[in-house]
Design a protein around this motif. Structure first.
Motif, short mmCIF file in Angstrom:
data_model
loop_
_atom_site.label_atom_id
_atom_site.label_comp_id
_atom_site.label_asym_id
_atom_site.label_seq_id
_atom_site.Cartn_x
_atom_site.Cartn_y
_atom_site.Cartn_z
N ARG A 205 0.83 -1.20 0.00
CA ARG A 205 0.00 0.00 0.00
C ARG A 205 0.87 1.25 0.00
O ARG A 205 0.56 2.24 -0.68
CB ARG A 205 -0.92 -0.01 1.23
N LEU A 206 1.96 1.23 0.73
CA LEU A 206 2.85 2.38 0.79
C LEU A 206 3.47 2.65 -0.58
O LEU A 206 3.61 3.81 -1.00
CB LEU A 206 3.93 2.17 1.84
N ARG A 207 3.85 1.61 -1.29
CA ARG A 207 4.41 1.80 -2.62
C ARG A 207 3.38 2.44 -3.56
O ARG A 207 3.72 3.30 -4.39
CB ARG A 207 4.85 0.46 -3.21
N GLU A 208 2.12 2.04 -3.43
CA GLU A 208 1.07 2.61 -4.26
C GLU A 208 0.83 4.08 -3.93
O GLU A 208 0.63 4.92 -4.81
CB GLU A 208 -0.24 1.83 -4.06
N LEU A 209 0.86 4.40 -2.63
CA LEU A 209 0.54 5.75 -2.19
C LEU A 209 1.68 6.75 -2.43
O LEU A 209 1.43 7.94 -2.65
CB LEU A 209 0.19 5.73 -0.70
N VAL A 210 2.92 6.25 -2.37
CA VAL A 210 4.08 7.16 -2.52
C VAL A 210 5.05 6.56 -3.55
O VAL A 210 6.17 6.17 -3.21
CB VAL A 210 4.78 7.38 -1.17
#
Length: 335
Positions: free
Chosen positions: A114-119
């Motif tokens: 999720r972090l990779r998708e968001l940032v």
């Protein structure tokens, strides 16, 4: 801290049958440098890193996220399921599929994605695991498919789980004798140590321990002969199977170990040095220790005369020197 230096987005992280409150903290006026995932420790916590139902409200995860965002980093944190933490179970079958210990690592895997998708614009992704979370971070950082660029151990244990308690009791017995006083309770030191040895072996408690009134809580909740408490005992054994010094030596990315000298939480102040030595022997150029003699488990400034209970209940802002050390080290990794 001035909120103008960061902005925060709250959402729900769905993972392993849970809905977990989560927050992404971002810099307001500068480009994102690193993205950082904060992995929580062993107890149930809310999204800010407070522990409902206890006197401990350190809000360390929120503090650290906001401090790092003010220095140009994006930080994702999330709650850990438990009473008052704001999390909920939405799929009981999936929750029960894996053990308590392994489940936290699988939740972190979802959070990484999720972090990779968001940032997506971040220059690298770092795992910052606090206490037990540092052990999960070590295991995740070893997986090539995770693509982890840096590992930060925050107050992480260097000993196996049962050995943390055994070591502490042995040290206390040298000073206090047969009966040791933890502040909240007193126990027979030899019986207390034996309880953890038996838990490790999965063996029932003998009559001498059952007859000891100082062991009543442990007999009721931890005796392998009792059907109740099976999940908790299995969690302890799964955690105990991991040797953090061995695991941190296997991590291939750069490692920063952050430790407070007033840590007396079960993790002890010398754990940082133990982890550092284990890792430094394998990869000295990419191993760093940031040691803060006067800080406790949540990086608050603790007086030398404070009891362990009082130190753990401190609620001032997390010392910004920890964030400064992390941010400076992350900047070096970019270079």
């Amino acid at each position: 801290m001035e909120q103008e230096s960061y902005r925060e987005e709250h959402f729900v992280l769905e993972a392993e049958g849970y809905r977990l409150p989560a927050a992404l903290t971002l810099p307001s006026a500068q480009a994102v440098k690193w993205s950082v995932l904060l992995l929580p420790g062993s107890m149930s916590n809310d999204v800010d890193g407070n522990y409902p139902g206890t006197p401990m409200r350190p809000h360390m995860y929120a503090d650290l996220a906001r401090q790092l965002a003010a220095r140009g980093h994006a930080v994702l944190r999330y709650a850990k399921y438990g009473d008052g933490a704001g999390a909920e179970i939405v799929d009981k079958q999936r929750v029960g599929r894996d053990g308590v210990f392994a489940r936290q690592r699988y939740i972190a895997e979802t959070a990484i994605s999720r972090l990779r998708e968001l940032v997506p614009q971040a220059r690298g992704l770092a795992l910052a695991g606090h206490s037990e979370g540092s052990v999960h971070a070590m295991l995740l950082a070893q997986q090539p498919t995770m693509g982890i660029d840096a590992l930060i151990s925050l107050s992480g244990p260097a000993l196996r789980y049962m050995d943390l308690f055994i070591h502490k009791a042995q040290e206390m017995a040298k000073e206090q004798g047969e009966i040791i006083d933890f502040g909240a309770f007193k126990v027979n030191a030899a019986h207390y140590i034996r309880v953890f040895e038996l838990l490790r072996a999965g063996q029932p408690f003998p009559e001498e321990i059952k007859a000891d009134p100082t062991m009543a809580f442990f007999v009721q909740n931890w005796d392998p002969a009792n059907p109740q408490g099976h999940e908790g005992r299995q969690y302890m054994r799964d955690y105990d199977a991991i040797d953090p010094c061995q695991e941190i030596a296997r991590v291939q990315c750069p490692v920063l170990i952050v430790q407070g000298g007033m840590d007396d939480s079960g993790v002890h102040a010398d754990n940082g040095e133990r982890l550092y030595q284990a890792r430094h022997a394998i990869d000295p150029a990419r191993t760093r220790l940031a040691f803060f003699p006067e800080l406790q488990h949540f990086y608050k400034r603790a007086a030398s005369f404070a009891t362990p209970q009082a130190a753990m209940a401190m609620d001032e802002e997390t010392d910004s020197r920890v964030c400064d050390a992390i941010s400076a080290w992350l900047h070096e990794q970019i270079d």
